[in-house]
Design a protein around this motif. Structure first.
Motif, mmCIF file in Angstrom:
data_model
loop_
_atom_site.group_PDB
_atom_site.id
_atom_site.type_symbol
_atom_site.label_atom_id
_atom_site.label_comp_id
_atom_site.label_asym_id
_atom_site.label_seq_id
_atom_site.Cartn_x
_atom_site.Cartn_y
_atom_site.Cartn_z
ATOM 1 N N VAL C 73 0.736 -1.247 0.048
ATOM 2 C CA VAL C 73 0.141 -0.044 0.083
ATOM 3 C C VAL C 73 0.711 1.285 -0.041
ATOM 4 O O VAL C 73 0.814 1.954 -0.823
ATOM 5 C CB VAL C 73 -0.837 -0.042 1.461
ATOM 6 N N ALA C 74 2.030 1.340 0.798
ATOM 7 C CA ALA C 74 2.735 2.297 0.854
ATOM 8 C C ALA C 74 3.487 2.770 -0.188
ATOM 9 O O ALA C 74 3.383 3.990 -0.795
ATOM 10 C CB ALA C 74 3.722 2.128 2.062
ATOM 11 N N SER C 75 3.903 1.609 -0.946
ATOM 12 C CA SER C 75 4.671 2.110 -2.213
ATOM 13 C C SER C 75 3.628 2.438 -3.452
ATOM 14 O O SER C 75 4.100 3.138 -4.216
ATOM 15 C CB SER C 75 5.677 0.659 -2.690
ATOM 16 N N THR C 76 2.657 1.793 -3.357
ATOM 17 C CA THR C 76 1.601 2.398 -4.314
ATOM 18 C C THR C 76 1.417 3.677 -4.092
ATOM 19 O O THR C 76 1.385 4.489 -5.309
ATOM 20 C CB THR C 76 0.333 1.533 -4.329
ATOM 21 N N ILE C 77 1.134 4.232 -3.063
ATOM 22 C CA ILE C 77 0.737 5.545 -2.710
ATOM 23 C C ILE C 77 2.059 6.405 -3.073
ATOM 24 O O ILE C 77 2.038 7.431 -3.832
ATOM 25 C CB ILE C 77 0.457 5.760 -1.360
ATOM 26 N N PHE C 78 3.138 5.879 -2.774
ATOM 27 C CA PHE C 78 4.347 6.731 -2.958
ATOM 28 C C PHE C 78 4.390 6.758 -4.608
ATOM 29 O O PHE C 78 4.588 7.887 -5.187
ATOM 30 C CB PHE C 78 5.761 5.762 -2.467
ATOM 31 N N PHE C 79 4.227 5.698 -5.501
ATOM 32 C CA PHE C 79 4.465 6.061 -6.808
ATOM 33 C C PHE C 79 3.157 6.864 -7.526
ATOM 34 O O PHE C 79 3.457 7.631 -8.432
ATOM 35 C CB PHE C 79 4.375 4.561 -7.729
ATOM 36 N N LEU C 80 2.083 6.710 -6.899
ATOM 37 C CA LEU C 80 1.137 7.548 -7.152
ATOM 38 C C LEU C 80 1.421 9.149 -7.113
ATOM 39 O O LEU C 80 1.059 9.780 -8.000
ATOM 40 C CB LEU C 80 -0.402 7.220 -6.609
ATOM 41 N N ILE C 81 1.783 9.355 -5.999
ATOM 42 C CA ILE C 81 2.244 10.597 -5.315
ATOM 43 C C ILE C 81 3.378 11.158 -6.416
ATOM 44 O O ILE C 81 3.491 12.429 -7.035
ATOM 45 C CB ILE C 81 2.669 10.841 -4.081
ATOM 46 N N LEU C 82 4.374 10.272 -6.988
ATOM 47 C CA LEU C 82 5.383 10.642 -7.681
ATOM 48 C C LEU C 82 4.928 10.920 -9.086
ATOM 49 O O LEU C 82 5.375 12.083 -9.657
ATOM 50 C CB LEU C 82 6.288 9.151 -7.878
ATOM 51 N N LEU C 83 3.946 10.228 -9.540
ATOM 52 C CA LEU C 83 3.061 10.589 -10.811
ATOM 53 C C LEU C 83 2.620 11.989 -10.813
ATOM 54 O O LEU C 83 2.747 13.019 -11.502
ATOM 55 C CB LEU C 83 2.302 9.682 -11.290
ATOM 56 N N LEU C 84 1.788 12.211 -9.499
ATOM 57 C CA LEU C 84 1.337 13.556 -9.854
ATOM 58 C C LEU C 84 2.113 14.459 -9.344
ATOM 59 O O LEU C 84 2.022 15.576 -9.866
ATOM 60 C CB LEU C 84 0.270 13.549 -8.375
ATOM 61 N N ALA C 85 3.140 14.475 -8.521
ATOM 62 C CA ALA C 85 3.918 15.579 -7.891
ATOM 63 C C ALA C 85 4.760 16.027 -9.116
ATOM 64 O O ALA C 85 5.056 17.193 -9.427
ATOM 65 C CB ALA C 85 4.741 15.066 -6.628
ATOM 66 N N LEU C 86 5.554 15.064 -9.678
ATOM 67 C CA LEU C 86 6.663 15.429 -10.773
ATOM 68 C C LEU C 86 5.825 15.885 -11.949
ATOM 69 O O LEU C 86 6.325 16.990 -12.682
ATOM 70 C CB LEU C 86 7.403 14.185 -11.235
ATOM 71 N N SER C 87 4.631 15.492 -12.369
ATOM 72 C CA SER C 87 4.041 16.238 -13.621
ATOM 73 C C SER C 87 3.603 17.498 -13.046
ATOM 74 O O SER C 87 3.635 18.464 -13.984
ATOM 75 C CB SER C 87 3.015 15.278 -14.062
ATOM 76 N N MET C 88 2.866 17.599 -11.832
ATOM 77 C CA MET C 88 2.429 18.953 -11.470
ATOM 78 C C MET C 88 3.731 20.013 -11.518
ATOM 79 O O MET C 88 3.369 20.971 -11.528
ATOM 80 C CB MET C 88 1.734 18.610 -10.276
ATOM 81 N N PHE C 89 4.865 19.236 -11.038
ATOM 82 C CA PHE C 89 6.000 20.359 -10.958
ATOM 83 C C PHE C 89 6.354 20.806 -12.245
ATOM 84 O O PHE C 89 6.632 22.258 -12.235
ATOM 85 C CB PHE C 89 7.271 19.574 -10.265
ATOM 86 N N ASP C 90 6.074 20.369 -13.236
ATOM 87 C CA ASP C 90 6.172 20.826 -14.545
ATOM 88 C C ASP C 90 5.239 21.769 -15.019
ATOM 89 O O ASP C 90 5.568 23.033 -15.356
ATOM 90 C CB ASP C 90 6.241 19.657 -15.807
ATOM 91 N N TYR C 91 4.153 21.743 -14.566
ATOM 92 C CA TYR C 91 2.856 22.464 -14.967
ATOM 93 C C TYR C 91 2.981 23.933 -13.870
ATOM 94 O O TYR C 91 2.949 24.973 -14.483
ATOM 95 C CB TYR C 91 1.698 21.896 -14.661
ATOM 96 N N GLY C 92 3.543 23.441 -12.604
ATOM 97 C CA GLY C 92 3.865 24.370 -11.523
ATOM 98 C C GLY C 92 4.735 25.472 -12.272
ATOM 99 O O GLY C 92 4.681 26.849 -11.843
ATOM 100 N N THR C 93 5.858 25.043 -12.671
ATOM 101 C CA THR C 93 7.032 25.966 -13.189
ATOM 102 C C THR C 93 7.091 26.307 -14.614
ATOM 103 O O THR C 93 7.982 27.064 -14.981
ATOM 104 C CB THR C 93 8.243 25.234 -12.595
ATOM 105 N N ARG C 94 6.043 25.949 -15.252
ATOM 106 C CA ARG C 94 6.234 26.210 -16.747
ATOM 107 C C ARG C 94 5.671 27.779 -16.809
ATOM 108 O O ARG C 94 4.905 28.260 -16.396
ATOM 109 C CB ARG C 94 5.126 25.526 -17.293
ATOM 110 N N SER C 95 6.772 28.356 -17.586
ATOM 111 C CA SER C 95 6.673 29.864 -18.023
ATOM 112 C C SER C 95 7.402 30.088 -19.011
ATOM 113 O O SER C 95 8.084 29.520 -19.367
ATOM 114 C CB SER C 95 6.878 30.692 -16.894
ATOM 115 N N PHE C 96 6.961 31.179 -19.821
ATOM 116 C CA PHE C 96 7.606 31.803 -20.964
ATOM 117 C C PHE C 96 9.039 32.189 -20.367
ATOM 118 O O PHE C 96 9.204 32.960 -19.594
ATOM 119 C CB PHE C 96 6.719 32.720 -21.484
ATOM 120 N N SER C 97 10.129 32.041 -21.438
ATOM 121 C CA SER C 97 11.357 32.384 -21.210
ATOM 122 C C SER C 97 11.289 33.911 -20.340
ATOM 123 O O SER C 97 10.696 34.647 -21.037
ATOM 124 C CB SER C 97 12.035 32.286 -22.415
#
Lengths: 236, 333, 97, 549
Positions: C73-97
């Motif tokens: 259970v813990a590792s599944t949640i870990f990988f789910l959070i990984l998917l959400l967090a790392l992709s959100m990180f891209d969207y959160g920091t995306r900006s025009f140069s």
């Protein structure tokens, strides 16, 4: 990690016809089955996870539009459905308890109740879908979401395209969830039949347990779907 | 034979040297590692081949060895990472006073428009020794603007702008490729970058017709009636666009962002998405009403409104004295 | 995973059931109050509590005799959070140069 | 080879116990299911290989003269889809893993034999859909299905291909699930985690990816199908969606998927190297844990496929940094394999030649991965032939070499027959030479700037010479792959009967008859020895010889 080096020789006389040839003991078989189901649920988490990822990104991008779209769904029905599912989860654990304590009648009753709750959930879901269909909120050619105010911004209308993304995710996520419910009903029909035949004893009721795990998981998915889809920025 | 059998790509931009240097470093590092591993394997394989009566000697392993061959490579990797990141940031950050070219990609051609108004298809003429910034978007699918001689590549996405830049260092004609698979004639979506001496370039430029892109934009701005709200005083229903570009903007929901090309673009196509503080979301969408080229012209116009002493006269003046000339290019990014 | 303890688990089942219903009610009510950006946080906190209750008590994760299931259970949640967090990180920091 | 006695009368085994189509199509014996997989993936391998040859032939000349551009696009798309989803991903796990894991851990079967059969049927249903899709027009989106091309522009059979891969994906998930449960629950007494063969560790790590990664690509394909049929806007920028979201979701699986292909191959090579150098693997626990590390870190790096795609520079930075985290455990493995050779007693039988080939090609593939993870260089070489060369070095040079090495190593166990050793060594050599001739020139082509997926390069004739080398290499490679196919088939009929343990190897699978009986072991084995106890085996063997002599 703890291991089951379960390889105790067969206890003669205790042999259960449900014990498959390749397992050494019933305990090994039961542990394998429930462990397998947990891993399958891990797969399911990631399966829904992709959708949650898409949902979170668009919700952040188009928060106002998502809020407006969310507000158009009937939250009371959603809340009712949450309660229905929670009750069905209770009846599942009660059915297992009944099996453990050799109360066959109660077990059958609880299984029937679980299925009734499941059907009720799908029925309510159907009403919701029907409403959405009549309001032309189903994504596609007839989709329309014009002049819907964004909550908190009385002078601003939601962008129908962005609302359509919300409804697309709404239908895919709840649809996939409903599909899991249908599969669950299938599993429970089989469990009911097994229970009816008297296959489950306090000693052996593994199918009931792993069927229950599946049912609870579907419940958990809904526990997240309900606030995420129905309750975005709903306050007056 | 070697005329047609190159082993190293041409090097024609300021980035090319940076990328090549890192590439050569990587070649050396991985060459050494390969040499080390292969030598060891071949030596061991030969030295310890099966001989009758000579048994293998069992060795359990060694933690110091394991640590050293995880940590030393890790250290090398971190050097590569840091170097790569530096090169990447350089390649992603257009210098402030670049000449701007708008790129519209579509299946299967490149449409390029200079800020001065020249339009080209599948061919881009640029002067040597000047920073050129590409503001790119796609009409349909994802494409990728790739000039091997410049060591430059950037995907071109529909629905938003991506930016790339280069500084050509050597006159000549270089390949332009679409590097992201975009459909049937993907391999036909090629062109060339013609790098010219400044004098030649001026001559080529003056041969063109039409006013600067910002002037085209101004015309569209008027035709679409934008001027009625976006007035050059504070009385308009929309924000005054003078001096806005490149500056921070406070939105109605309190967020702050920089008014860049993508923001202007979004504000035209989806005006309700990010409303400026103090204004009502009354602007209609222009999605579907303006083409990518018109959009580019509008963006160029809004941009020109933030150049010092912005106005049509100045923008027109840009034809005779192109941007990048000394003292002109203090456009705020 | 069968519960071998002699004491009847029924009390805990009904308690959890009550808590879950209460949680549903609270989520619904909390959504009607303007908490600003905390609306989402409250909703997710309640949902996570409910999910934990179901997992721990109804799915018997709490009484699981081995840590393995908890690890799954813990590792599944870990990988789910990984998917959400790392992709959100891209969207959160995306900006025009 | 060892001098074990071969019984003259054929013993009852899993192959001859039952006859008839039904006994195969309804079998729950993991060994028979492995053979069903072997036949099916071989079929898809030759389809994919045929497409590859056509691609190479087309690129022999700059103009698109052999096939039209749209045909070419379909060729590389279907080459990728067939090879990735219908050959490489099931290859070692579903054939060798299926066959060997229960044998190696002393179990009678996998934990869920019927699920195992189900996963083969899912694979076949997916495969039939894929074949149908190819026969009725095919797809031209590239195996990556990038949106919005796949959802709004391509007019080929995207939906059918997507669903085919969706179905096949569940086959992969169920295989992984079965392995994890089996490895946890079904080990023989005494077989602790630290005594497991590293092949099993590698498959355990692989299964983690199959279980947690595959569902994400499955749901992504569902979204692509929904988007394409209903125009929901989820991936379509015209409707407010973001095409990069697709890439994030796709690569979240498809980068780790590379480790689904390479990890089992690493497991195979570990077994082979230990056996043919008669040694315990150097740093056993590091090799075991590096498998897990590769599987876990493999999930952290997906966006390095998107450095020029328009993601934020900060995200690019993080993903580049994280990408090196996978390189470390990979390097650790290579060093440990090399160290295992030290002071060994090395023989050059065909499996070992494949293992050497693997070491060389994987090292080169891995090191060129460093180039691609370095942001500055990636900008130039991504989407060029450099990437093609890199991932073929990993996925063909690595995974396929391991697969072939494993097939040779365990063929006596699987078929009960010996393959012709001379031919096998020749084939290994041909594959190695052909492979390098095919793919090494592509590194240079890539740095020169030749973009991938180009049907026609007539405006860039300077690329031709390297392409000619590559095409020439591919024909050599083709011969190298046909040879084992031929002599394996030959050996099934004419090969010498194999002894139970022809390589005198460690591991429980060699303690069964060749071929094994239906339930693998007469009595459940009890393990009292460490993995790779070659010193004990060789000592025992020498004594044996001594007594005989």
């Amino acid at each position: 990690m703890s291991d089951s080096q379960a390889a105790v020789p067969h206890h003669d006389g205790l042999h259960n016809p449900a014990l498959l040839h390749h397992f050494a003991t019933e305990e090994q078989q039961r542990d394998s089955a429930s462990f397998g189901m947990w891993i399958f649920l891990a797969t399911e988490v990631m399966f829904f996870g992709g959708l949650f990822c898409a949902y979170l990104i668009y919700r952040r991008w188009y928060f106002g539009d998502f809020a407006a779209a969310s507000k158009s769904i009937n939250a009371a029905l959603g809340a009712t459905n949450t309660a229905v599912l929670i009750c069905s989860s209770l009846t599942v654990v009660l059915a297992i308890w009944a099996a453990q304590t050799a109360r066959r009648g109660l077990m059958i009753l609880m299984l029937v109740l679980t299925m009734l709750f499941g059907v009720a959930f799908l029925g309510i879901k159907g009403i919701e879908y029907k409403d959405k269909f009549e309001e032309h909120h189903v994504p596609g050619v007839s989709f329309s979401f014009d002049h819907q105010q964004i909550p908190g911004h009385p002078d601003q209308y939601a962008n129908p395209q962005h609302a359509q993304i919300f409804f697309a995710l709404y239908f895919i996520m709840t649809g996939l969830h409903a599909l899991h419910m249908v599969v669950g009903l299938g599993i429970f029909t089989w469990l009911l039949w097994m229970a009816w035949k008297g296959r489950f004893t306090p000693h052996y009721h593994t199918p009931l347990e792993i069927g229950g795990l599946y049912w609870h998981f579907v419940d958990i998915v809904w526990i997240y779907l309900f606030p995420l889809l129905y309750l975005i920025d709903r306050h007056p | 034979m070697f005329d047609n059998f190159p082993l190293w790509p041409q090097r024609a931009s300021s980035m090319a040297g940076n990328v090549d240097a890192l590439f050569i470093f990587l070649l050396i590092v991985s060459g050494l590692m390969t040499l080390l591993i292969f030598t060891a394997i071949i030596y061991f394989a030969a030295r310890y081949r099966y001989r009758k009566g000579v048994p293998a000697e069992q060795i359990e392993g060694s933690i110091p060895l394991e640590l050293s061959w995880s940590l030393i490579p890790l250290g090398v990797f971190m050097v590569i990472f840091a170097w790569g990141a530096v090169v990447y940031f350089k390649g992603r950050t257009p210098p402030r006073d670049s000449t701007e070219v708008y790129v519209v990609a579509k299946q299967w051609m490149w449409k390029l428009e200079h800020a001065e108004g020249q339009r080209e298809i599948n061919e881009l003429h640029v002067p040597v020794g000047r920073d050129v910034k590409l503001i790119m978007t796609s009409q349909d699918v994802i494409h990728s603007f790739f000039v091997p001689a410049f060591r430059m590549k950037q995907d071109v996405l529909p629905g938003r702008y991506t930016v790339a830049w280069f500084h050509a260092t050597k006159p000549g004609t270089y390949h332009l490729f679409c590097a992201e698979y975009c459909g049937t004639q993907h391999s036909g979506m090629i062109g060339s970058i013609v790098v010219m001496e400044p004098a030649q370039y001026e001559a080529w430029m003056s041969g063109g017709t039409g006013g600067p892109l910002s002037a085209t934009g101004e015309k569209i701005f008027a035709e679409l009636g934008c001027v009625t709200c976006h007035r050059s005083d504070t009385q308009g229903r929309g924000p005054n666009l003078q001096g806005v570009f490149g500056k921070p903007v406070q939105l109605e929901d309190g967020r702050m962002l920089t008014a860049d090309e993508n923001y202007v673009r979004e504000s035209i196509l989806d005006p309700g998405a990010k409303v400026v503080k103090g204004f009502k979301p009354v602007m209609p969408t222009f999605q579907g009403l303006v083409s990518e080229e018109q959009l580019n012209a509008l963006v160029a116009y809004v941009k020109s409104q933030s150049q010092p002493g912005a106005g049509v006269a100045k923008a027109n003046a840009a034809v005779t004295a192109p941007e990048g000339a000394p003292g002109k290019g203090n456009q705020v990014q | 995973m069968s519960n071998h303890s002699k004491s009847s688990p029924l009390t805990s089942y009904f308690a959890v059931w009550g808590a879950l219903l209460l949680g549903t009610f609270l989520t619904y009510e909390a959504a009607l109050i303007d908490l600003g950006r905390f609306n989402a946080a409250v909703a997710l906190t309640i949902a996570t509590t409910k999910a934990l209750l179901v997992a721990l008590f109804f799915m018997h994760l709490k009484g699981a005799s081995e840590k393995l299931l908890k690890l799954v259970v813990a590792s599944t949640i870990f990988f789910l959070i990984l998917l959400l967090a790392l992709s959100m990180f891209d969207y959160g920091t995306r900006s025009f140069s | 080879m060892a001098t074990a006695t071969v019984p003259s009368v054929e013993r009852e085994n899993y192959l001859n116990k039952h006859y008839g189509v039904e006994s195969w199509l309804l079998t729950t014996d993991h060994k028979r299911i492995a053979l069903l997989y072997l036949i099916s993936i071989t079929f898809f391998f030759f389809i994919g290989g045929f497409f590859a040859l056509l691609i190479r032939l087309e690129l022999l000349t700059p103009a698109s003269d052999l096939v039209q551009a749209d045909t070419y696009n379909k060729l590389f798309t279907m080459h990728g889809q067939v090879m990735v989803f219908f050959f490489l991903i099931p290859s070692i796990p579903a054939v060798l893993g299926n066959f060997l894991i229960p044998l190696m851990i002393g179990a009678k079967d996998l934990a869920f034999p019927r699920v195992n059969l189900l996963s083969w049927y899912l694979y076949i249903i997916g495969g039939i859909m894929m074949v149908h899709c190819m026969l009725t027009g095919g797809v031209d989106t590239g195996w990556t299905f990038y949106t919005p091309f796949s959802t709004a522009f391509s007019n080929t059979k995207v939906i059918e291909a997507g669903l085919a891969i969706f179905v096949a994906g569940f086959s992969s998930i169920l295989t992984g699930l079965n392995f994890v449960v089996t490895i946890h629950r079904m080990r023989a007494p005494g077989l602790t985690w630290s005594r497991l063969p590293l092949f099993v560790w590698a498959h355990y790590a692989t299964s983690i990816i199959q279980i947690l990664g595959t569902p994400v690509v499955a749901i992504t394909l569902v979204l692509v199908v929904a988007e394409r049929s209903l125009h929901l806007g989820i991936f379509d920028p015209k409707l407010g969606g973001d095409p990069l979201l697709f890439q994030h979701l796709f690569w979240f699986y498809s980068h780790p998927a590379v480790y689904i292909m390479i990890l089992p191959s690493m497991g195979v090579v570990t077994e082979i190297i230990a056996c043919f150098s008669r040694k315990r693997i150097f740093g056993y626990s590091f090799v075991a844990l590096s498998s897990i590390a590769i599987a876990v870190f493999g999930f952290l790096v997906w966006a390095h496929h998107m450095f020029v795609a328009g993601i934020s520079v900060y995200a690019a930075l993080i993903f580049s940094l994280l990408s090196y985290s996978v390189a470390v455990p990979s390097a650790v493995k290579v060093f440990n394999w090399t160290a295992t050779l030290y002071k060994g007693s090395i023989r050059y039988d065909a499996p070992m030649l494949y293992a050497f080939g693997f070491l060389g090609l994987f090292t080169m593939g891995g090191l060129t991965g460093l180039f691609l993870a370095a942001l500055g260089v990636d900008v130039h070489v991504t989407d060029t032939y450099f990437v093609i060369a890199h991932f073929h070095y990993i996925m063909v040079g690595g995974a396929l070499m391991g697969y072939l090495g494993g097939m040779h190593f365990w063929w006596p166990k699987i078929s009960g027959k010996l393959y012709p050793e001379g031919w096998a060594r020749l084939a290994a050599l041909i594959v190695f030479i052909g492979f390098n001739l095919t793919f090494f020139p592509q590194f240079i082509l890539g740095y020169l700037g030749m973009p991938r997926r180009y049907a026609d390069y007539s405006h860039m004739p300077e690329f031709q010479i390297l392409n000619v080398f590559s095409t020439a290499g591919s024909t050599v490679l083709g011969v190298g792959y046909l040879l084992p196919m031929i002599y394996f088939l030959w050996s099934m009929r004419y090969g010498k009967p194999a002894p139970d343990n022809p390589w005198n190897a460690a591991g429980l699978e060699w303690k069964t008859p060749s071929p094994p009986t239906t339930y693998n072991f007469e009595e459940e084995p009890v393990v009292t020895w460490e993995a790779y106890n070659y010193d004990e085996i060789d000592k025992g063997h020498k004594e044996e010889v001594h007594v005989v002599g």
